[in-house]
Scaffold this active site. Structure first.
Site, PDB file in Angstrom:
ATOM      1  N   ASP A   1       0.859  -0.955   0.092  1.00  0.00           N
ATOM      2  CA  ASP A   1       0.092   0.180   0.099  1.00  0.00           C
ATOM      3  C   ASP A   1       0.641   1.184  -0.107  1.00  0.00           C
ATOM      4  O   ASP A   1       2.086   1.182  -0.019  1.00  0.00           O
ATOM      5  CB  ASP A   1      -0.625   0.023   1.153  1.00  0.00           C
ATOM      6  CG  ASP A   1      -0.532  -0.181   2.921  1.00  0.00           C
ATOM      7  OD1 ASP A   1       1.104   0.842   2.236  1.00  0.00           O
ATOM      8  OD2 ASP A   1      -0.582   0.444   3.726  1.00  0.00           O
TER       9      ASP A   1
ATOM     10  N   ASP B   1       1.198   4.709   2.262  1.00  0.00           N
ATOM     11  CA  ASP B   1       0.818   5.291   3.544  1.00  0.00           C
ATOM     12  C   ASP B   1       1.487   6.897   3.669  1.00  0.00           C
ATOM     13  O   ASP B   1       2.947   6.809   3.253  1.00  0.00           O
ATOM     14  CB  ASP B   1       1.635   4.390   4.329  1.00  0.00           C
ATOM     15  CG  ASP B   1       1.166   3.197   4.588  1.00  0.00           C
ATOM     16  OD1 ASP B   1       0.504   2.351   5.279  1.00  0.00           O
ATOM     17  OD2 ASP B   1       2.400   1.913   4.271  1.00  0.00           O
TER      18      ASP B   1
ATOM     19  N   ASP C   1      -3.421   4.107   3.160  1.00  0.00           N
ATOM     20  CA  ASP C   1      -3.512   4.744   3.907  1.00  0.00           C
ATOM     21  C   ASP C   1      -3.566   6.662   4.053  1.00  0.00           C
ATOM     22  O   ASP C   1      -1.889   7.324   3.852  1.00  0.00           O
ATOM     23  CB  ASP C   1      -2.726   3.545   5.500  1.00  0.00           C
ATOM     24  CG  ASP C   1      -3.127   2.823   4.975  1.00  0.00           C
ATOM     25  OD1 ASP C   1      -4.048   2.301   4.686  1.00  0.00           O
ATOM     26  OD2 ASP C   1      -2.335   1.796   5.662  1.00  0.00           O
TER      27      ASP C   1
END
Ligand code: DCT
Ligand code: MG
Length: 388
Positions: free
Chosen positions: A220, A222, A310
Site C-alpha cells: 500500500d 502510507d 492510508d
C-alpha cells in the site's frame, strides 16, 4: 515441490559490510537493512511465521514472533551464515529456528518449509487473507465451508455475508495484490499535495511505511499529513477525502476521525506493548483509490489501477512520534516501545512519550526522530536500517 530460494543478493548494499553484529536484546538497538546476506534463511522463516499465525490458532502468535525475531537477527548479521557454530553468537535463534538453519545448510532446503509450501490449506488461507478485510479466522471459516478460490468467495458473496471491505477486496483482488511501486506512490502523493494546497496551503504530505524505509515496492501507500500550525489540521481529513471523492479518485474509504485528544501533559496509562490499532488515535482514512496507470503500462483495458492508500493526519506537536510510528517497521516499533517501557519506564506511541518514573507521568516533547532516540538513550537508527 522444490523451493526456490532467492540466491544471495549481489545488490546487497556495501554499507552492510561496515558494521558488525550486535547481539542486542531489542531489534531497535541494532541495524536491520533491507538488503542483507541471509535471504535463504529469512525467506524460510517468513513462511514458517505465516504458517504459525495462519494455522496454529492456539500458540501461533508466540511461535510466529519467535520466527520473526530469528529472522530479524539474521537480517542484521553482517555476513552470510555458512557454519552452524556462527549461530551460537545469536541469542534470538531458538531451537526450532536452529533446526531449520541446519537443514538449509546441510541440504540446501528445509523439509518443514517444503511441507508447508505443498500444503493446500496454507495456500488457500494465504490467498484469502490477501483479500482486503479478511483476517485468518474469516479465511479459516471460508476454507472450512469448502471454498478454495477468490471466485468461490465472489460467487457466494451473499451467503457469506461479505462486509463492504471484503466486497471491494474480492472485486479488486488482482489490483490490490499487485505490488505498488515507487512511481505509483509518488503519483498519489502528488495528487494529495495538489488537493491539500487548495484546501489548506503549507501542509506537508510525507510518504511513510515501507517506502520510507527504502523499499521499492509495497502492498500500500502510507501518507502522513501535517501542518506547521497545530490547529490547522482539525477537520482537514474530511475535507481532503471529500475533494478526492468528488474528483472520482476514491473507490472506498474507511474514516476514523476525532479521537486524537492528546493535548495535556499527562496521558491515560495504557499498556506499552499494545498494537497500533488500539493505541493510534490519529485521524486516518484507509482507502482504495483509483491510480492512473503510467503511459507504458497498457496490459489491460482500464486506464487506472486500484491501490490501497492510508492517509494519516497528525498535529505538529505529535509529528515526530507519528512519523516514527508510521515509518515502522511493525517489529521495529514493537521492539522500540517494549524497550522504552521495560528499560526506561517510558510509554511511547504515535502520539508522544510519557515518563512514568514521575507521578503524574510527564510528557516528553520531541521535534524530530533524533530527539526521541536521544531521550530513550539509544543510538539513532536510520530509516533504511529499521527493516526488521
Ligand atoms: N504499523 C505498526 N503496527 C502494525 C501495522 C503497521 O506499527 N500492526 C506501522 C509500521 C509500518 C506502518 O505502520 C505502515 O504499515 P503497513 O503499510 O502495514 O506496513 P509497511 O511497512 O508499509 O509494509 P508495505 O510496504 O507492505 O506496505
Ligand atoms: Mg505500507
Amino acid at each position: 515441490m522444490d523451493i526456490q530460494y532467492n540466491e544471495h543478493s549481489s545488490d546487497a548494499r556495501s554499507d552492510i559490510d561496515h558494521f558488525s553484529y550486535q547481539d542486542t536484546k531489542y531489534e531497535c538497538q541494532r541495524r536491520t537493512p533491507l538488503n542483507h546476506h541471509n535471504k535463504k534463511f529469512t525467506e524460510a522463516f517468513e513462511i514458517l511465521e505465516k504458517h504459525a499465525s495462519y494455522i496454529d490458532r492456539e500458540h501461533g502468535e508466540s511461535r510466529a514472533l519467535a520466527f520473526r525475531k530469528a529472522s530479524c537477527a539474521l537480517k542484521s548479521y553482517p555476513r552470510e551464515i555458512t557454519r552452524i557454530d556462527e549461530i551460537s553468537k545469536i541469542t534470538h535463534v531458538g531451537e526450532h529456528s536452529l533446526r531449520v538453519i541446519t537443514d538449509i545448510l546441510e541440504n540446501g532446503y528445509s523439509e518443514e518449509v517444503q511441507d508447508i509450501i505443498s500444503c493446500e490449506m496454507f495456500h488457500v488461507i494465504e490467498l484469502f487473507t490477501g483479500i482486503y478485510g479478511c483476517g485468518p479466522s474469516t479465511a479459516h471459516k471460508w476454507y472450512s465451508l469448502g471454498h478454495r478460490t477468490t471466485q468461490d468467495i465472489k460467487d457466494n458473496a451473499e451467503i457469506l455475508n461479505l462486509n463492504v471491505q471484503q466486497k471491494y477486496g474480492v472485486e479488486f483482488y488482482d489490483d490490490l495484490n499487485a505490488p505498488v511501486d515507487m512511481p505509483d506512490a509518488l503519483r498519489i502523493q502528488r495528487l494529495v499535495v495538489e488537493q491539500l494546497d487548495l484546501i489548506q496551503p503549507s501542509c506537508s504530505a510525507e510518504i511513510v511505511g515501507g517506502f520510507g524505509r527504502g523499499k521499492q515496492c509495497g502492498h500500500d501507500i502510507d501518507i502522513l499529513i501535517s501542518h506547521p500550525e497545530e490547529d490547522k489540521v482539525e477537520g482537514l481529513l474530511v475535507k481532503l477525502v471529500n475533494r478526492l471523492t468528488t474528483l472520482g479518485c476514491m473507490l472506498h474509504t474507511a474514516l476514523s476521525v476525532g479521537k486524537n485528544v492528546v493535548r495535556k501533559e499527562t496521558f491515560v496509562k495504557t499498556k506499552a506493548t499494545q498494537t497500533r490499532s488500539t493505541m493510534d488515535n490519529l485521524d486516518r482514512c484507509f482507502a482504495i483509490m483509483k491510480v492512473e496507470k503510467s503511459a507504458t503500462d497498457n496490459d489491460s483495458c482500464n486506464s487506472w489501477i486500484a491501490r490501497r492508500v492510508d492517509l494519516i493526519i497528525t498535529p505538529s506537536s505529535q509529528y515526530a512520534f507519528s512519523l516514527l510510528g508510521w515509518i515502522g517497521s511493525k517489529q521495529f516499533n514493537r521492539s522500540l516501545r517494549l524497550y522504552a517501557w521495560k528499560e526506561m519506564k517510558i510509554h511511547l506511541n504515535s502520539h508522544g512519550m510519557w515518563d512514568h518514573k514521575l507521578t503524574p507521568p510527564k510528557r516528553i516533547l520531541a521535534t524530530d526522530e533524533e530527539e526521541i532516540f536521544k531521550a530513550l538513550h539509544l543510538d539513532f537508527v536510520e530509516r533504511k536500517d529499521r527493516n526488521c
